[in-house]
Design a protein around this motif. Structure first.
Motif, PDB file in Angstrom:
ATOM      1  N   ILE A 150       0.781  -1.285   0.072  1.00 29.59           N
ATOM      2  CA  ILE A 150      -0.165  -0.054   0.033  1.00 29.59           C
ATOM      3  C   ILE A 150       0.991   1.365   0.186  1.00 29.59           C
ATOM      4  N   ARG A 151       2.033   1.296   0.863  1.00 25.14           N
ATOM      5  CA  ARG A 151       2.684   2.590   0.777  1.00 25.14           C
ATOM      6  C   ARG A 151       3.396   2.694  -0.502  1.00 25.14           C
ATOM      7  N   ALA A 152       3.793   1.696  -0.940  1.00 26.21           N
ATOM      8  CA  ALA A 152       4.491   1.508  -2.365  1.00 26.21           C
ATOM      9  C   ALA A 152       3.623   2.225  -3.499  1.00 26.21           C
ATOM     10  N   ALA A 153       2.360   1.537  -3.416  1.00 26.34           N
ATOM     11  CA  ALA A 153       1.379   2.181  -4.408  1.00 26.34           C
ATOM     12  C   ALA A 153       1.053   3.605  -4.231  1.00 26.34           C
ATOM     13  N   ALA A 154       0.860   4.006  -3.026  1.00 29.04           N
ATOM     14  CA  ALA A 154       0.641   5.436  -2.781  1.00 29.04           C
ATOM     15  C   ALA A 154       1.918   6.271  -3.214  1.00 29.04           C
ATOM     16  N   GLY A 155       3.083   5.995  -2.841  1.00 30.99           N
ATOM     17  CA  GLY A 155       4.243   6.602  -3.323  1.00 30.99           C
ATOM     18  C   GLY A 155       4.315   6.855  -4.993  1.00 30.99           C
ATOM     19  N   HIS A 156       3.815   5.939  -5.832  1.00 36.85           N
ATOM     20  CA  HIS A 156       3.738   5.705  -7.134  1.00 36.85           C
ATOM     21  C   HIS A 156       2.386   6.146  -7.613  1.00 36.85           C
TER      22      HIS A 156
END
Length: 365
Positions: free
Chosen positions: A12-18
């Protein structure tokens, strides 16, 4: 539970960052519901299991990916149930999907909705933060009740991880009565009975070959059910046989629904006192008059919305016709400007990058 959550939180954190959209999915039994499906799959299947069950306290806590059938079976062993009768729409329904969809079955008008039984909830928001709201007792809410806000949000605010639910004992008495009535008379009687001290639980009126039939389910103390049967009349049905019919009604697999798979299925939510409406066909009526299902050809959106609004309610394109080629947009009832602003602000606070179930609840949210 941390070991189960770590990979999901990281994703989720990676998706939010990208800015990568994620599509939250439990069992997929309600993929047909809502505006559209978009994004990479984020499966809740790893989050499965009943984590706490206190039958004497009438509280159960389960992870989001727990099969709904498994939870209901565990409750049935202790003579308890989810009174709002959540629909399954197939074998894959999960606890998280039940809360996210916010859909209730035949008993909703008498027993309450999903949100009324959500005591507490753990979720992961769009920042990858694990948040817990509410608890495992009824009187534990200070300020805004976020737990119940998630009911019906269709996964647009975050990933539901775990939910604590209020359960109730299975009523000792039950009976279903059958009446041969037209729609107008059925609605009149339901409104009259609703003002009396009767153990009403569910109702279903349907017309077949021009003949209208009302099924009325009573639940409660044995003495109260038996007394109601004597005073109401009607033809009493065999409980074992009709129980399966109520489940078919819950999951929209009655012959009436099956015969309309090639049409758009509309859900009209109305005041129970609303009269017979001018509709493309006689509806299937539930919730003591408050819920009316209508099969219609594509393109009937505006007439149906006008009819529902004139009666004080709203209309939702619940399930598009099977094989429909053009996309169905604007399926949910349009929001007023103030409500739309509230939705936008909630989305911004919970999911600032807009990654969760993009466009599922409303096309531009």
């Amino acid at each position: 539970m941390e070991s189960l959550l770590d990979p999901l939180v990281a994703r989720i954190r990676a998706a939010a960052g990208h800015g990568t959209p994620l599509r939250i999915r439990g069992g997929g039994s309600k993929d047909f519901y809502g505006e559209r499906l978009e994004g990479e799959l984020l499966e809740t299947a790893p989050l499965a299991g009943i984590t706490s069950y206190e039958p004497t306290e009438l509280v159960v806590t389960a992870l989001a990916g727990t099969p709904l059938a498994q939870l209901e079976a565990a409750l049935a062993e202790r003579g308890q149930c989810l009174p709002f009768e959540p629909p399954h729409f197939g074998g894959g329904a999960t606890v998280g999907g039940m809360v996210a969809a916010g859909l209730s079955g035949p008993a909703r008008a008498s027993a309450g909705a999903v949100r009324d039984y959500v005591l507490g909830l753990t979720m992961v928001n769009g920042r990858g933060e694990v948040l817990t709201f509410g608890g495992q007792v009824m009187k534990n809410v200070a300020g805004y009740d976020v737990s119940r806000l998630l009911a019906g949000s269709l996964g647009t605010l975050g990933l539901i991880v775990e939910a604590s639910l209020k359960v109730l004992p299975v009523p000792p008495g039950e009976a279903t009565l059958r009446f041969e009535l037209g729609q107008d008379e059925a609605l009149r009687r339901l409104n009259t009975w609703g003002g009396q001290p009767l153990p009403l639980n569910a109702s279903c009126w349907v017309e077949d070959d021009g003949v209208g039939t009302l099924y009325l389910r009573l639940r409660g103390a044995v003495a109260a059910v038996e007394a109601a049967c004597r005073s109401l009349g009607g033809e009493r049905q065999d409980n074992a046989q009709v129980r399966g019919d109520w489940q078919l009604c819950r999951d929209q697999r009655l012959p009436w629904f099956e015969a309309r798979r090639d049409r758009d299925l509309w859900r009209l939510s109305l005041p129970q006192t609303a009269p017979v409406l001018d509709l493309p066909e006689p509806p299937l009526v539930e919730w003591h008059g408050g819920l009316r299902w209508v099969g219609a050809a594509p393109g009937q959106d505006e007439p149906l919305r006008r009819a529902a609004a004139a009666a004080g309610g709203h209309a939702t394109l619940f399930r598009p016709a099977a094989g429909r080629t053009e996309p169905a947009r604007g399926r949910l009832a349009p929001l007023s400007s103030p409500l739309q602003q509230i939705h936008r602000e909630l989305k911004r606070q919970f999911d600032p990058a807009g990654i969760f179930n993009r466009g599922r609840l409303y096309p531009d949210l």
